[in-house]
Design an enzyme around this catalytic site. Sequence first.
Site, PDB file in Angstrom:
ATOM      1  N   ASP A   1       7.153   5.624  -8.475  1.00  0.00           N
ATOM      2  CA  ASP A   1       8.250   5.617  -7.504  1.00  0.00           C
ATOM      3  C   ASP A   1       9.376   4.694  -7.954  1.00  0.00           C
ATOM      4  O   ASP A   1      10.555   5.024  -7.822  1.00  0.00           O
ATOM      5  CB  ASP A   1       7.752   5.156  -6.130  1.00  0.00           C
ATOM      6  CG  ASP A   1       6.787   6.155  -5.503  1.00  0.00           C
ATOM      7  OD1 ASP A   1       6.894   7.356  -5.809  1.00  0.00           O
ATOM      8  OD2 ASP A   1       5.933   5.729  -4.706  1.00  0.00           O
TER       9      ASP A   1
ATOM     10  N   SER B   1       0.817  -1.206   0.000  1.00  0.00           N
ATOM     11  CA  SER B   1       0.000   0.000   0.000  1.00  0.00           C
ATOM     12  C   SER B   1       0.848   1.252   0.000  1.00  0.00           C
ATOM     13  O   SER B   1       1.843   1.357   0.699  1.00  0.00           O
ATOM     14  CB  SER B   1      -0.963   0.000   1.187  1.00  0.00           C
ATOM     15  OG  SER B   1      -0.373   0.631   2.294  1.00  0.00           O
ATOM     16  N   LYS B   2       0.447   2.131  -0.855  1.00  0.00           N
ATOM     17  CA  LYS B   2       1.143   3.398  -1.021  1.00  0.00           C
ATOM     18  C   LYS B   2       1.172   4.146   0.320  1.00  0.00           C
ATOM     19  O   LYS B   2       2.168   4.748   0.687  1.00  0.00           O
ATOM     20  CB  LYS B   2       0.397   4.207  -2.078  1.00  0.00           C
ATOM     21  CG  LYS B   2       0.890   5.628  -2.251  1.00  0.00           C
ATOM     22  CD  LYS B   2       1.983   5.720  -3.272  1.00  0.00           C
ATOM     23  CE  LYS B   2       2.398   7.184  -3.455  1.00  0.00           C
ATOM     24  NZ  LYS B   2       3.712   7.324  -4.030  1.00  0.00           N
ATOM     25  N   ARG B   3       0.079   4.045   1.018  1.00  0.00           N
ATOM     26  CA  ARG B   3      -0.027   4.754   2.293  1.00  0.00           C
ATOM     27  C   ARG B   3       1.012   4.304   3.307  1.00  0.00           C
ATOM     28  O   ARG B   3       1.426   5.053   4.161  1.00  0.00           O
ATOM     29  CB  ARG B   3      -1.421   4.549   2.895  1.00  0.00           C
ATOM     30  CG  ARG B   3      -2.474   5.449   2.306  1.00  0.00           C
ATOM     31  CD  ARG B   3      -3.728   5.400   3.161  1.00  0.00           C
ATOM     32  NE  ARG B   3      -3.433   5.719   4.555  1.00  0.00           N
ATOM     33  CZ  ARG B   3      -4.225   5.421   5.576  1.00  0.00           C
ATOM     34  NH1 ARG B   3      -5.354   4.775   5.353  1.00  0.00           N
ATOM     35  NH2 ARG B   3      -3.916   5.763   6.802  1.00  0.00           N
TER      36      ARG B   3
END
Length: 481
Positions: free
Chosen positions: A262, A252-254
């Site tokens: 990225d 997850s990016k979070r």
Amino acid sequence: MEIRTRFAPSPTGYMHIGNLRTALYEYLIAKSKGGKFILRIEDTDQGRMVLGSVDVIYKTLKTTGLKHDEGPDIGGDYGPYVQSQRMGIYMEYALKLVESGKAYYCFCTKERLESLKEKNDEGLEFSRYDRHCLSLSKDEIEENLKAGLPFVIRQKMPTEGKTTFNDMVYGDITVENSELDDQILIKSDGFPTYNFANVVDDHLMNITHVVRGSEYLSSTPKYNLLYDAFGWTAPEYVHLPPVMRDAQHKLSKRHGDKSFEDLIEDGYIPEAIINYIALLGWSPEDNQEIFTLDELTKSFKLSGLSKSPSIFDIKKLAWMNSEYFKNMDEEKFFTIAKDKLAASINNPLIDLKKVSELLKTRLETLNQIPELVDLFDELPEYENELYEHKKMKTNLENSLDSLVSCLPVLESLKSWDIASIHDAIMALIEEKGIKNGQMLWPIRTALSGKPSSPGGAFELAEILGKEETIKLIKKGIKKLN
RNA sequence: GGCCUGUUGGUCAAGCGGUUAAGACACGGCCCUUUCACGGCUGUAACGGGGGUUCGAUUCCCCCACAGGUCACCA
């Protein structure tokens, strides 16, 4: 029948690796059978819209080569391809269901719904709609509508029996209909829910294979009931296990996991990323590991898809990335390495092309370039101990001797190319009757100032040029004196 | 908590009743070699547990454990 798959991302502003893998498989499922790959933007959640994020999607599909056949930007026979532009359609279909008694208006307030929620032992909430509004009479509904009361439209689920559907990776899955909630089809803002919009669009766009994450597995019976309610044929389902960060968490990016952008930023190349994620959850019939997109398309078989989650391993991606560098021809590698090279080396006398050739087999990511080539700009500070190398049989004394004796040889060299340097130094080594390493290790050390360098004594000398090489040898002599 | 799903080395994974249980990454060793890297060879390391079915289970069935998903006017 022609296979049609669709990639249906929500515009969130970045490309999640899991989503990209889903897109890849959707592309492969269609293309391996000569089908069509469609892009549809799912923006029914107005609260989550991020400006410019659709461009990220276009850009990613373009750089990865997942070329879509239909989509908002290129059109097609089943448009529009953006859900927010299809608004009228959903309400129209929802109303059809209301008419046929398969769905109904619900005027319940948030508060009332809230009161229906139960808590489990861990305090997590879950609820089931109690069908309060199902019993509303025609007049009452009419009256509420006229009064402008906010409403949603809910699907009326069967209360008995079971629903079974087949998934191409998970097989047959059966659930009790009594488990199914009367899900909302149209929200009070007039937008359809994801579940509803999906079914309507997938049908209208003739999607034959619905490919998505396994988190939708448990809502799939509702989908099928919806297809049934309309009298439509349900598509084939292909649910995919998640891509994980570790054994219990999804990527997850979070939580700091990298998005596609990225990874590009970190110096991985699109081809390697695609190749790597293709193998995260899918395996070919043979043992091939390095695949171009075309090769993937040729080898892809649904039966190779895995049911269990896989952990994203950046180390293996790095290896794969390096494989791509190694297999690239010099020119191509130079074009992608050039910018970083130029940014890292200020010395105008250095031939970047030659450095690039040296780097090709020693690189995992483009971002390693600066640390590998810093020595071409300025000799790093180093300790004399660097001259002591057991295997090379060097110590401070014989290193000094080697440097001193190679100096006049190098100075008298007329042409400064790797072959000439090599021949001259090797002749000297033979003359002195010493081991190669006793001469070459000190030279390499004096030229690089590092325990390892991209290239040995001859390569470094050639690239640094005669003047700089002699200067550095002298510097080494001085240090050792 | 109900329901659904999954579980082969540290990681990705092959396997689909009988195998010395592939291969790759990572890790260790050796070789090659002017360092590093590349390349070559090689080593350590796995079927979650318990019951069945079977002449024979990693493979089939059941139970358990663990993990994940789902139970939203989010997708």
